[in-house]
Design a protein around this motif. Sequence first.
Motif: not given
Length: 471
Positions: A153, A155, A175, A198, A249, A293
């Motif tokens: 993950t 961003w 993201l 998310p 995040l 994250r």
Amino acid sequence: MSKNKKFTLITMIAILVIVILFGFTQIYSLVTKGFGFGWKSLNPLEMPVILEDKNNDPNIADYELIAKEGETEFIEGLKTDTLGYNGSYLGPILRIKRGEKVNISVKNQLEVPTTLHWHGLLVDGEQDGGPLQGIEPKQSWNPSFIVNQPAATLWYHPHFAGTTANQVYFGLSGLIYIEDEISNKLELPKEYGVNDIPLIVQDRNFQKDGNFDYRTSMMGVVPGEVIIINGTVNPYLEISEEKIRLRVLNASNSEYFKFSLSNNDSFQQIASDGGFLEKPISMNTISLAPGERAEIIVDFKGNDEKKIFLMNDNMKILEFKISENLKSSIEIDKTLTTIEEIAIGDNPVQREFVLESMGISGTINGKYYNMERIDEEVNINETEIWAIRNIGGMMQTGGHPFHIHGTQFQIISRDGKKPPLGERGFKDTVFVRVGEEVLVRVRFKYKGIYMYHCHILEHEDNGMMGQFEVQ
Ligand SMILES: [Cu+2]
């Protein structure tokens, strides 16, 4: 002078000194704290859309991201001036398969220049979207790259020198999900918006008219009294399955978060910045500095309480509304992936990065950022050891999240000790506390000019950044 007058004079000088030291805005914030939002008027958690790939070829993705101004209704009946990609606040999720060629058209419809940086992605320096890839208003930038790194993950956000903090605060972030054979094969919740959720977490202050109240003083940015998630104020999430995967995040400018569950239950961390950990790790709290994250699995099975909250310290930030009949979930795999130590040669190059800050600004190795200067020359494919030291400084209140572009590194040690289990996977941002020294093993597989910097965005904008060239 009478005793009374002397006392008044001393008091006034004392107040003046306090105001100069802490800044008017900081005091204002302290005074007004407690008049914040509390926990009321719950809103369903917004889910960012997954960006449509405009190319039919399964091995090529064509995306379009438009940075633009907009209005967002965070608080019922009030409009907030915001920035967003393709929408009014935040941006869509880019879901990319490992091995895929990605072409992106980034259009700048703002009135000011911007850039778009892929945080955590391994690409050539010219595709990285740092301060050197500025996009003027009404102009486009068309990066193109092949993604070749593990599922993670990541961003994206602007990175224009001097204005990053402002552009991110007003809404420019999104993201990136990378999926690969391992993430597809693993027994994990992976249904987007249902059990794979998310959480873009940010602190914000609002003015009475609904607009953001972005205030800085010589100390830094004024911490937000409100925590918003995916752009939702006081959010709730309906839970209909036992196990939920949260991809968290910290997209705040400078706030450090410490997450836990209101019933103090444990949860499992399965991934850090750069992808899966070798095994799920059980924990009760997880801290994320700006830019970091983590993916966690929360199991709601066997809970008598129908309301559980995600907490930041002692503050409720997300309500889980748990259904009466939870759908049972699969067991999570006990082994997620294999992480090999980044191979290192004899006598590796060692570098030191000394972080020092003075309120809102800071230096690395005693230098402020200079776009014209290359601070370090690095050889491609050669593992190095970087020592990052935070020596504090005047009005220093906390640590610095140190981010390196163009790589996923491994933490060797914190003050000579092995890092905690959750930090033994790949990282692109590491939090370095005052007085602490962190050693990392780092290697670059692509060429070009990249940044290393503090991910407190006000620090970054005020000089706490350097450039290195890989060749
Ligand atoms: Cu910093």
